[in-house]
Scaffold this motif. Sequence first.
Motif, PDB file in Angstrom:
ATOM      1  N   GLU A 248       0.851  -1.187   0.000  1.00 51.52           N
ATOM      2  CA  GLU A 248       0.000   0.000   0.000  1.00 51.52           C
ATOM      3  C   GLU A 248       0.888   1.239   0.000  1.00 51.52           C
ATOM      4  OE1 GLU A 248      -3.424   0.330  -0.022  1.00 51.52           O
ATOM      5  OE2 GLU A 248      -2.591   2.309  -0.377  1.00 51.52           O
TER       6      GLU A 248
ATOM      7  N   ARG B 240      -0.908   7.924   1.142  1.00 52.79           N
ATOM      8  CA  ARG B 240      -0.445   8.875   2.153  1.00 52.79           C
ATOM      9  C   ARG B 240      -1.627   9.272   3.021  1.00 52.79           C
ATOM     10  NH1 ARG B 240       0.691  13.313  -2.009  1.00 52.79           N
ATOM     11  NH2 ARG B 240      -1.095  12.198  -2.845  1.00 52.79           N
TER      12      ARG B 240
ATOM     13  N   LYS C  84       7.954  -1.776  -1.140  1.00 51.52           N
ATOM     14  CA  LYS C  84       7.330  -0.895  -0.146  1.00 51.52           C
ATOM     15  C   LYS C  84       8.363  -0.298   0.801  1.00 51.52           C
ATOM     16  CE  LYS C  84       4.817   1.192   2.585  1.00 51.52           C
ATOM     17  NZ  LYS C  84       3.526   1.798   2.716  1.00 51.52           N
TER      18      LYS C  84
ATOM     19  N   ILE D 240      14.115  13.410   2.600  1.00 51.50           N
ATOM     20  CA  ILE D 240      13.835  14.443   3.610  1.00 51.50           C
ATOM     21  C   ILE D 240      15.083  14.703   4.453  1.00 51.50           C
ATOM     22  CG2 ILE D 240      12.423  15.076   5.606  1.00 51.50           C
ATOM     23  CD1 ILE D 240      10.234  13.184   4.427  1.00 51.50           C
TER      24      ILE D 240
ATOM     25  N   PHE E 263       9.044  16.417  -1.526  1.00 55.24           N
ATOM     26  CA  PHE E 263       9.762  15.811  -0.402  1.00 55.24           C
ATOM     27  C   PHE E 263      11.142  16.417  -0.188  1.00 55.24           C
ATOM     28  CE2 PHE E 263       7.696  12.341   1.952  1.00 55.24           C
ATOM     29  CZ  PHE E 263       6.427  12.555   1.438  1.00 55.24           C
ATOM     30  N   LEU E 264      11.272  17.692  -0.554  1.00 48.69           N
ATOM     31  CA  LEU E 264      12.524  18.405  -0.280  1.00 48.69           C
ATOM     32  C   LEU E 264      12.252  19.585   0.644  1.00 48.69           C
ATOM     33  CD1 LEU E 264      14.671  18.678  -3.561  1.00 48.69           C
ATOM     34  CD2 LEU E 264      15.120  17.308  -1.528  1.00 48.69           C
TER      35      LEU E 264
ATOM     36  N   GLY F 242      11.411  17.728  10.295  1.00 46.20           N
ATOM     37  CA  GLY F 242      11.660  16.341   9.904  1.00 46.20           C
ATOM     38  C   GLY F 242      10.429  15.476   9.819  1.00 46.20           C
ATOM     39  N   PHE F 243      10.674  14.194   9.520  1.00 44.69           N
ATOM     40  CA  PHE F 243       9.550  13.274   9.318  1.00 44.69           C
ATOM     41  C   PHE F 243       9.169  12.559  10.598  1.00 44.69           C
ATOM     42  CE2 PHE F 243      13.386  10.876   7.998  1.00 44.69           C
ATOM     43  CZ  PHE F 243      13.288   9.738   8.787  1.00 44.69           C
TER      44      PHE F 243
ATOM     45  N   CYS G 219       4.696   5.575   9.899  1.00 44.31           N
ATOM     46  CA  CYS G 219       5.297   4.776   8.808  1.00 44.31           C
ATOM     47  C   CYS G 219       6.791   4.995   8.652  1.00 44.31           C
ATOM     48  CB  CYS G 219       4.579   5.083   7.507  1.00 44.31           C
ATOM     49  SG  CYS G 219       2.815   4.725   7.594  1.00 44.31           S
ATOM     50  N   LEU G 220       7.191   6.177   8.161  1.00 44.54           N
ATOM     51  CA  LEU G 220       8.593   6.386   7.808  1.00 44.54           C
ATOM     52  C   LEU G 220       9.568   6.027   8.931  1.00 44.54           C
ATOM     53  CD1 LEU G 220       7.728   7.328   5.059  1.00 44.54           C
ATOM     54  CD2 LEU G 220       8.728   9.569   5.498  1.00 44.54           C
TER      55      LEU G 220
ATOM     56  N   ASP H   4       9.505   2.239   9.703  1.00 44.16           N
ATOM     57  CA  ASP H   4       9.829   1.424   8.525  1.00 44.16           C
ATOM     58  C   ASP H   4      11.330   1.414   8.232  1.00 44.16           C
ATOM     59  OD1 ASP H   4       7.204   0.734   8.226  1.00 44.16           O
ATOM     60  OD2 ASP H   4       6.817   1.968   6.460  1.00 44.16           O
TER      61      ASP H   4
ATOM     62  N   PHE I 205       1.511  14.881  12.916  1.00 39.08           N
ATOM     63  CA  PHE I 205       2.831  14.693  12.268  1.00 39.08           C
ATOM     64  C   PHE I 205       2.883  15.371  10.907  1.00 39.08           C
ATOM     65  CE2 PHE I 205       2.899  11.376   8.855  1.00 39.08           C
ATOM     66  CZ  PHE I 205       1.554  11.062   8.834  1.00 39.08           C
ATOM     67  N   LYS I 206       1.709  15.708  10.367  1.00 40.27           N
ATOM     68  CA  LYS I 206       1.643  16.491   9.139  1.00 40.27           C
ATOM     69  C   LYS I 206       0.225  17.032   9.013  1.00 40.27           C
ATOM     70  CE  LYS I 206       0.392  12.976   5.774  1.00 40.27           C
ATOM     71  NZ  LYS I 206       0.771  12.357   4.523  1.00 40.27           N
TER      72      LYS I 206
ATOM     73  N   ARG J 224       8.497  24.589   9.841  1.00 33.04           N
ATOM     74  CA  ARG J 224       8.176  23.958   8.552  1.00 33.04           C
ATOM     75  C   ARG J 224       8.450  24.890   7.380  1.00 33.04           C
ATOM     76  NH1 ARG J 224       7.918  18.464   8.772  1.00 33.04           N
ATOM     77  NH2 ARG J 224       6.786  17.780  10.579  1.00 33.04           N
TER      78      ARG J 224
HETATM   79  C1  UGA Z   1       4.217   7.645   3.969  1.00 37.44           C
HETATM   80  C2  UGA Z   1       4.501   7.502   2.479  1.00 37.44           C
HETATM   81  O1  UGA Z   1       4.629   8.803   1.890  1.00 37.44           O
HETATM   82  C3  UGA Z   1       3.372   6.739   1.766  1.00 37.44           C
HETATM   83  O2  UGA Z   1       3.691   6.566   0.392  1.00 37.44           O
HETATM   84  C4  UGA Z   1       3.231   5.375   2.448  1.00 37.44           C
HETATM   85  O3  UGA Z   1       2.185   4.614   1.873  1.00 37.44           O
HETATM   86  C5  UGA Z   1       2.937   5.589   3.930  1.00 37.44           C
HETATM   87  O4  UGA Z   1       4.000   6.326   4.538  1.00 37.44           O
HETATM   88  C6  UGA Z   1       2.837   4.238   4.576  1.00 37.44           C
HETATM   89  O5  UGA Z   1       3.869   3.553   4.674  1.00 37.44           O
HETATM   90  O6  UGA Z   1       1.747   3.794   4.914  1.00 37.44           O
HETATM   91  P1  UGA Z   1       2.613   9.216   5.423  1.00 37.44           P
HETATM   92  O7  UGA Z   1       3.179   8.543   6.625  1.00 37.44           O
HETATM   93  O8  UGA Z   1       1.141   9.424   5.320  1.00 37.44           O
HETATM   94  O9  UGA Z   1       3.021   8.409   4.092  1.00 37.44           O
HETATM   95  O10 UGA Z   1       3.294  10.654   5.369  1.00 37.44           O
HETATM   96  P2  UGA Z   1       4.243  11.463   4.368  1.00 37.44           P
HETATM   97  O11 UGA Z   1       3.436  12.354   3.515  1.00 37.44           O
HETATM   98  O12 UGA Z   1       5.216  10.551   3.710  1.00 37.44           O
HETATM   99  O13 UGA Z   1       5.024  12.379   5.417  1.00 37.44           O
HETATM  100  C7  UGA Z   1       5.860  11.789   6.404  1.00 37.44           C
HETATM  101  C8  UGA Z   1       6.550  12.834   7.235  1.00 37.44           C
HETATM  102  O14 UGA Z   1       7.545  13.500   6.463  1.00 37.44           O
HETATM  103  C9  UGA Z   1       5.645  13.935   7.805  1.00 37.44           C
HETATM  104  O15 UGA Z   1       5.996  14.132   9.167  1.00 37.44           O
HETATM  105  C10 UGA Z   1       5.989  15.142   6.962  1.00 37.44           C
HETATM  106  O16 UGA Z   1       5.796  16.346   7.664  1.00 37.44           O
HETATM  107  C11 UGA Z   1       7.448  14.899   6.671  1.00 37.44           C
HETATM  108  N1  UGA Z   1       7.937  15.580   5.451  1.00 37.44           N
HETATM  109  C12 UGA Z   1       7.404  15.285   4.238  1.00 37.44           C
HETATM  110  C13 UGA Z   1       8.962  16.510   5.556  1.00 37.44           C
HETATM  111  O17 UGA Z   1       9.481  16.789   6.663  1.00 37.44           O
HETATM  112  N2  UGA Z   1       9.408  17.124   4.426  1.00 37.44           N
HETATM  113  C14 UGA Z   1       8.894  16.847   3.203  1.00 37.44           C
HETATM  114  O18 UGA Z   1       9.359  17.446   2.202  1.00 37.44           O
HETATM  115  C15 UGA Z   1       7.862  15.904   3.106  1.00 37.44           C
END
Ligand code: UGA
Length: 421
Positions: free
Chosen positions: A134, A137, A193, A204, A238-239, A244-245, A249-250, A253, A310-311, A400
Amino acid sequence: MAELGHEVLGVDVDSAKLTKLEAGEVPFYEPGLEEVLRRNIAAGRLRFTSSYEEAAAFADVHFLGVGTPQKKGEFAADLTYVDAVITTLAPLITGPAVIFGKSTVPVGTAQRLGVLARELSPAGEDLEVAWNPEFLREGFAVQDTLHPDRLVLGVDRDRPGRAEDVAREVYSTLIEDDIPFLVTDVATAELVKTSANAFLATKISFINAISEVCEAAGADVTVLADAIGHDARIGRRFLNAGVGFGGGCLPKDIRAFMARAGELGADQALTFLREVDNINMRRRTRMVELAREACGSLLGARVAVLGAAFKPDSDDVRDSPALNVAGQIQLQGAAVTVYDPKAMENSRALFPTLGYAQTAFDACEGADVVLVLTEWPEFRKLQPADLDAVVRKRVLIDGRNCLDPQQWRDEGWTYRGLGRP
Ligand code: UGA
């Protein structure tokens, strides 16, 4: 699945969630999902149950989408819930059926679950396990599900069964829409995945590492990202440098990926992910330092935190950088007040000791510094004049990089971004 025209029975072990779903309420915030849920309940295509017996009798296609959180005290993924689905469901399946795994799992899991399912099920070899990762997002779940950029299916190459045909039928409308459909073995599908999320995390952390250099050199990471992003090989998405993230998930994972590579004897290949993780966690510490610099000392300071999810467009606070920073600042003696448009309830449950306000303005009341930690549209639209009267000091740190520095400075505020002069 119901929106794609199928008859669907949703199974969960959480009765509170089932009660909500049956009433047409989504038990979390996801834009657009409630309409889809209601439309399909009303059309009679979607029902819910806690009964595996009912599920086994009802369906010959099963999707497994339970969580694979990080194990406590370890990097590896906790597969308890995934295993429980197979050990509960497989013995109840008596005829030909396919179980498609959607959970993010360590490579090798699908193979193991296939053996287990065949052993446990009266259907034996007629029960197939395939993997269909999957990529949706949070915040864009409906769009990403109905218009995915690709479909990936891993099938058991040693037992060519019906899984591919079944998947082609289930996803026929998407395949007719020319959405790429890649069929491979289960190990590759599992790795697709984890690699996708590892790449996104790396991207990121790359820009966040560059942002540290920008800070040291007095350069601007946002302009730098725009400039390198014009190169189609790099791409601008994603730049965005910042705190941070996070999320469900991220972070977990990339850790599970490192743990699994270690088990496979390929740990060296992924040592860089340790650095990706370190860079990411350092952004949170840096944010706390900036808040301390702004206040002189955090002891007794009043800190407004705008954003907890988280976002944006999510009420998910799992491993949220925003909430983590708020917690660290409070532990260092500041009075922290948090506001988030959607994540208040989840934040209170996770961090009950933080202060919470009903609006962004209330959160900023008497603040020595305002931190923007989730880029909700509501915060992007904030005007300096709106906050002038409520704060104690006109200092804003944009975690941000989502506000216009010039505007805030022009109106008499001290503005700090991450990786910007
Ligand atoms: C992420 C992946 O993007 C999806 O493709 C994947 O399906 C999902 O995990 C999963 O494994 O289920 P998601 O966790 O919803 O999706 O969130 P993202 O949009 O990837 O953002 C993750 C984090 O990165 C957030 O905290 C966001 O604020 C941060 N981020 C994102 C940044 O700090 N900078 C960016 O440029 C983009």
